[in-house]
Structures are given as structure tokens and as C-alpha cells.
Design a protein around this motif. Structure first.
Motif, PDB file in Angstrom:
ATOM      1  N   GLY A  45       0.827  -1.193   0.000  1.00  0.00           N
ATOM      2  CA  GLY A  45       0.000   0.000   0.000  1.00  0.00           C
ATOM      3  C   GLY A  45       0.861   1.242   0.000  1.00  0.00           C
ATOM      4  O   GLY A  45       2.093   1.177  -0.093  1.00  0.00           O
ATOM      5  N   LEU A  46       0.220   2.400   0.122  1.00  0.00           N
ATOM      6  CA  LEU A  46       0.951   3.660   0.119  1.00  0.00           C
ATOM      7  C   LEU A  46       1.536   3.966   1.488  1.00  0.00           C
ATOM      8  O   LEU A  46       2.749   4.009   1.670  1.00  0.00           O
ATOM      9  CB  LEU A  46       0.033   4.798  -0.332  1.00  0.00           C
ATOM     10  N   ALA A  47       0.668   4.173   2.488  1.00  0.00           N
ATOM     11  CA  ALA A  47       1.097   4.567   3.828  1.00  0.00           C
ATOM     12  C   ALA A  47      -0.058   4.331   4.789  1.00  0.00           C
ATOM     13  O   ALA A  47      -1.220   4.224   4.365  1.00  0.00           O
ATOM     14  CB  ALA A  47       1.511   6.044   3.847  1.00  0.00           C
ATOM     15  N   PRO A  48       0.207   4.264   6.087  1.00  0.00           N
ATOM     16  CA  PRO A  48      -0.890   4.093   7.049  1.00  0.00           C
ATOM     17  C   PRO A  48      -1.848   5.277   7.026  1.00  0.00           C
ATOM     18  O   PRO A  48      -1.430   6.426   6.831  1.00  0.00           O
ATOM     19  CB  PRO A  48      -0.161   4.017   8.398  1.00  0.00           C
ATOM     20  N   GLY A  49      -3.132   5.005   7.220  1.00  0.00           N
ATOM     21  CA  GLY A  49      -4.106   6.063   7.395  1.00  0.00           C
ATOM     22  C   GLY A  49      -4.055   6.582   8.817  1.00  0.00           C
ATOM     23  O   GLY A  49      -3.758   5.836   9.756  1.00  0.00           O
ATOM     24  N   LEU A  50      -4.370   7.843   8.999  1.00  0.00           N
ATOM     25  CA  LEU A  50      -4.266   8.448  10.324  1.00  0.00           C
ATOM     26  C   LEU A  50      -5.114   7.722  11.360  1.00  0.00           C
ATOM     27  O   LEU A  50      -4.620   7.361  12.440  1.00  0.00           O
ATOM     28  CB  LEU A  50      -4.674   9.923  10.260  1.00  0.00           C
ATOM     29  N   ARG A  51      -6.376   7.513  11.034  1.00  0.00           N
ATOM     30  CA  ARG A  51      -7.281   6.852  11.975  1.00  0.00           C
ATOM     31  C   ARG A  51      -7.479   5.376  11.648  1.00  0.00           C
ATOM     32  O   ARG A  51      -8.335   4.715  12.233  1.00  0.00           O
ATOM     33  CB  ARG A  51      -8.630   7.591  11.998  1.00  0.00           C
ATOM     34  N   GLY A  52      -6.680   4.900  10.710  1.00  0.00           N
ATOM     35  CA  GLY A  52      -6.696   3.488  10.371  1.00  0.00           C
ATOM     36  C   GLY A  52      -5.503   2.799  10.999  1.00  0.00           C
ATOM     37  O   GLY A  52      -5.429   2.614  12.213  1.00  0.00           O
ATOM     38  N   ALA A  53      -4.521   2.431  10.165  1.00  0.00           N
ATOM     39  CA  ALA A  53      -3.370   1.678  10.661  1.00  0.00           C
ATOM     40  C   ALA A  53      -2.536   2.455  11.676  1.00  0.00           C
ATOM     41  O   ALA A  53      -1.938   1.860  12.575  1.00  0.00           O
ATOM     42  CB  ALA A  53      -2.490   1.246   9.491  1.00  0.00           C
ATOM     43  N   ASN A  54      -2.455   3.776  11.547  1.00  0.00           N
ATOM     44  CA  ASN A  54      -1.710   4.541  12.545  1.00  0.00           C
ATOM     45  C   ASN A  54      -2.355   4.424  13.922  1.00  0.00           C
ATOM     46  O   ASN A  54      -1.675   4.488  14.943  1.00  0.00           O
ATOM     47  CB  ASN A  54      -1.631   6.015  12.145  1.00  0.00           C
ATOM     48  N   ARG A  55      -3.647   4.230  13.954  1.00  0.00           N
ATOM     49  CA  ARG A  55      -4.362   4.076  15.227  1.00  0.00           C
ATOM     50  C   ARG A  55      -4.277   2.647  15.745  1.00  0.00           C
ATOM     51  O   ARG A  55      -4.061   2.410  16.929  1.00  0.00           O
ATOM     52  CB  ARG A  55      -5.824   4.486  15.072  1.00  0.00           C
ATOM     53  N   THR A  56      -4.404   1.675  14.825  1.00  0.00           N
ATOM     54  CA  THR A  56      -4.523   0.283  15.242  1.00  0.00           C
ATOM     55  C   THR A  56      -3.212  -0.498  15.215  1.00  0.00           C
ATOM     56  O   THR A  56      -3.073  -1.509  15.902  1.00  0.00           O
ATOM     57  CB  THR A  56      -5.527  -0.454  14.345  1.00  0.00           C
TER      58      THR A  56
END
Length: 219
Positions: A57-68
Motif C-alpha cells: 500500500g501507500l502509507a498508514p491512514g491516520l485513523r486506520g493503521a496509525n491508530r490500530t
């Protein structure tokens, strides 16, 4: 959840990209319960040798992978990705958008071209190239890797460069395939809500990419 250890992963406080480091530091103060760190590659339980498919993928989403702390977990992109992987046998279990949902990868691994969340989901060139020092060894660490799905043009271009090839010789075009050394790269539009809402990507288009991968792997 199994992940790769260093040197294929940046340190939790990686400062290679000052802008991303400072952005994460700010969110650690705002949301101390979030993961807020470079998101590691997610592996199947069988480890490195089981992986025949890598999804970039590109990068973590703020409230997606960055959160989880798990790729594509916590935002819409994960809904489409994991339902597709499960339907084609690349994952098993029930995706509930949290890292303890029990979902397991089967023969596949998931990573990002940029491991840290960027402001507005837009990494700059230096951040993409800087994080390639982790993407390249990540790819090389899978002895049985045959197929790579790249989600979006930036992830595709960085992957091609990580494989030591020229982007001009392997341009991004959804639904195609490109042989790079002993691996085959399958480009796809990113499974973001924006792309599906605007009709750039339909679920059928996305599923067809992974059907092609499954046919290629011969399972």
C-alpha cells in the motif's frame, strides 16, 4: 499478529523523515492510546517462507493503521481489501477492523511503501525514497515470493524501484501485470473510499486483480 523484525522495519521512533516523525509525535500527545508509530509488515502465521503474495500500500491512514498498528485496519480500505482476500483464500476469519479480530493471512503479507502516517495522506518524494531502505529488504526477505500487488501509482513506482527496475519499463496501469526478475507485479488502483466513491475503482475491478494473482499462483 506476526510482523518482521528490524532491519526491514524502522525503529518506533524513526527520525529518517523529520516531517513524519514530528507529525506522529504530535499525535502521540493527542491520542496516547493509539499505535502512533511506523506500522510493521503483517505476516501470515507461517512466517516468511509462507509468503507468495506481497501487497504494497501507500502509507498508514491516520485513523486506520496509525491508530490500530495493523495495515489497512480501521478505515474503509480494509473493508474492501480483507473481504477480497478472504473470498480468494488469501485470508481467513472475520475482519472486524481491529488487530485482535482473529483475522489471519494465508500465503500473503501486507506492507506499505511508507511506514509512517503522512499529513493529509500525502508523503513527499524524499519520504518515499527514504522508506525504500525498508521496502527493498522486506521484499528480499521472502524466499518464496512470486507475486506483488501494488495499490496505487506511488506504491507501484516505489516497488519497481525497490526491485531494481526502471519505472518507465513497468508503468502503472490497473489490471495489468509486469514481470520484474523472478516476480510478477500486479498494479491496482488503491482501495480507498475516494477511489470507490468516484468510480475510479469498483469492487469488481479490485477483485479481478486478485483473481489474476490467484490464477498466476496456480492454487
Amino acid at each position: 499478529m506476526t510482523s518482521i523484525a528490524t532491519p526491514t522495519e524502522p525503529d518506533r521512533d524513526c527520525a529518517i523523515c523529520p516531517r513524519l516523525h514530528d507529525f506522529i509525535a504530535g499525535w502521540r500527545l493527542r491520542e496516547p492510546e493509539w499505535f502512533n508509530a511506523p506500522v510493521p509488515t503483517w505476516l501470515p502465521e507461517g512466517g516468511l517462507e509462507e509468503v507468495r503474495l506481497l501487497i504494497v500500500g501507500l502509507a498508514p491512514g491516520l485513523r486506520g493503521a496509525n491508530r490500530t498498528g495493523r495495515p489497512f485496519t480501521g478505515d474503509y480500505a480494509g473493508d474492501l481489501l480483507y473481504s477480497t482476500l478472504t473470498s480468494l483464500g488469501f485470508a481467513e476469519g472475520t475482519f472486524k477492523a481491529r488487530p485482535d479480530d482473529g483475522l489471519k493471512l494465508k500465503g500473503a503479507a501486507i506492507t506499505n511503501a511508507v511506514r509512517c502516517v503522512p499529513p493529509e495522506n500525502k508523503p513527499v518524494g524524499a519520504e518515499i525514497s527514504g522508506c525504500r531502505q525498508f521496502l527493498s529488504p522486506t521484499i528480499d526477505t521472502f524466499p518464496n515470493l512470486k507475486a506483488i500487488v501494488t495499490l496505487g501509482s506511488i506504491a507501484h513506482q516505489s516497488t519497481i524501484r525497490a526491485l531494481g527496475a526502471r519505472v518507465a519499463a513497468h508503468p502503472f496501469k490497473h489490471g495489468t501485470r509486469s514481470e520484474v526478475g523472478n516476480r510478477v507485479v500486479f498494479p491496482s488502483y488503491h482501495c480507498s473510499r475516494y477511489n470507490t466513491n468516484t468510480g475510479v475503482l469498483t469492487p469488481e475491478m479490485f477483485i479481478n486483480v486478485f483473481k489474476n494473482v490467484r490464477a498466476f499462483l496456480g492454487d
